[in-house]
Design an enzyme around this catalytic site. Structure first.
Site, PDB file in Angstrom:
ATOM      1  CB  ALA A  41     -38.426  42.026  30.656  1.00 33.43           C
ATOM      2  CE  LYS A  42     -41.401  38.162  35.372  1.00 29.49           C
ATOM      3  NZ  LYS A  42     -41.857  37.071  36.255  1.00 29.49           N
ATOM      4  CB  ILE A  43     -35.995  46.115  36.229  1.00 29.13           C
ATOM      5  CG1 ILE A  43     -35.704  47.241  37.239  1.00 29.13           C
ATOM      6  CG2 ILE A  43     -35.616  46.492  34.799  1.00 29.13           C
ATOM      7  CD1 ILE A  43     -34.237  47.576  37.390  1.00 29.13           C
TER       8      ILE A  43
END
Length: 342
Positions: A41-43
């Site tokens: 998710a962190k992208i």
């Protein structure tokens, strides 16, 4: 399929997976963020932090991004930096998954370690102090400081929009809290769009974000370890309840889901799923419960899914895995469908 020219164009529109359902119509859905580039998710927030820095003139052409990371934020920043022509330095420790570190290096990131080889303790505070000092000493550098960056949460607004597009409404949003961006960014946008979901945060036992005694833990990329400061991305005004899950239960859940369904999820997602499964029947009948699975389990094959690594740290517990398997059997959507057919 649309043709794209940048990896970041592939971000978003991740699928929902129905993991469990009760006879009263409550269901547990997983937002599978491992289908993003970098498998996490962190992208989403990495891209938004860089865009925000560009808009505010904090990053110039050919600039230098510096961040303290346990892996997934660094992977996202490595992609964004490569696309936009920036240098990227990741300040890391040996607690991070080795495959994440290798992938960052493969994408051109410079890795700076705060601990010696063989020291695999979590060193969040030391990483952040070094990243801040490095950025201050370089006139072309920008420390994205994910824990205290408003653009972190903004990166997850699209998650809320995707959930409402797919579901119409969410009753309970229950997810891990690391920096806080994924849970609270999603929750804030849901409320802005008229969806007053109950918000339940999950952290490891040993994390201090929800109070209590701090201590070591092995769930990667989540929680706030003792000695670190809870960042501003953790928005307590949006939090209805905070829950703690042990490493044993989190990892047992990830392993049970893999064995039962062939779905690999990360250890922090295992904690969230455990919290949801063990209280699924306590939620109001007919509730739609959503957990954001922030990354997949493929990055943890040499840790969470490795019996030797687990045994060395006294984390392998067959009885805990069996208990999760029983819950998965009890709440199997296929079983619910069979009951309905009768």
């Amino acid at each position: 399929m649309a043709l794209v020219t940048r990896v970041t164009d592939l971000i978003g529109n991740t699928p929902l997976f129905e993991l469990a359902a009760t006879d009263t119509g409550t269901r547990l859905l997983l937002k599978l963020e491992q289908f993003n580039p970098t498998g996490a998710a962190k992208i989403r927030m990495a891209r938004e932090m860089v865009r925000d820095a560009e808009r505010r003139g904090l990053l110039k052409d050919g600039g230098h991004i510096i961040e303290s990371t346990s892996g997934n934020t660094g992977l996202g920043l490595a992609v964004v930096a490569a696309e936009r022509g920036y240098r990227f330095t990741a300040v890391v420790d040996h607690h991070a998954c080795k495959d994440k570190l290798r992938a960052m290096r493969a994408m051109g990131a410079e890795l700076v370690y705060v601990a010696d080889d063989g020291d695999d303790s979590l060193a969040t505070s030391a990483r952040e102090d070094l990243a801040e000092a490095m950025a201050a000493a370089r006139p072309d550098a920008y420390f994205t400081e994910q824990h205290n960056n408003d653009a972190n949460a903004l990166g997850y607004y699209a998650v809320a929009e995707e959930l409402l597009d797919d579901l119409g409404s969410v009753d309970i949003l229950l997810s891990a809290v690391g920096t806080g961006g994924s849970l609270f960014g999603t929750a804030r946008r849901l409320r802005e769009l008229g969806c007053a979901a109950r918000v339940i945060g999950v952290e490891p036992i040993g994390s201090i974000a929800f109070g209590g005694e701090g201590g070591p833990y092995w769930q990667s990329g989540t929680g706030t370890p003792p000695g670190a400061t809870v960042g501003t991305a953790v928005d307590y005004s949006l939090l209805d309840e905070g829950v703690k899950v042990s490493d044993v239960d989190a990892f047992a859940t990830a392993r049970a889901v893999a064995a039962k369904l062939g779905l690999l999820i990360g250890g922090s997602a295992g904690g969230s799923v455990h919290a949801a499964l063990t209280r699924l029947e306590q939620f109001p009948a007919g509730s739609t419960v959503v957990t954001i699975v922030c990354d997949g389990g493929e990055k943890y094959l040499d840790t969470v899914f490795d019996d030797d690594w687990m045994n060395e740290r006294d984390l392998l517990d067959e009885s805990s895995e069996s208990a999760v398997l029983e819950l998965l059997d009890r709440y199997s959507p296929a079983r619910r469908d069979l009951v309905g057919a009768r």
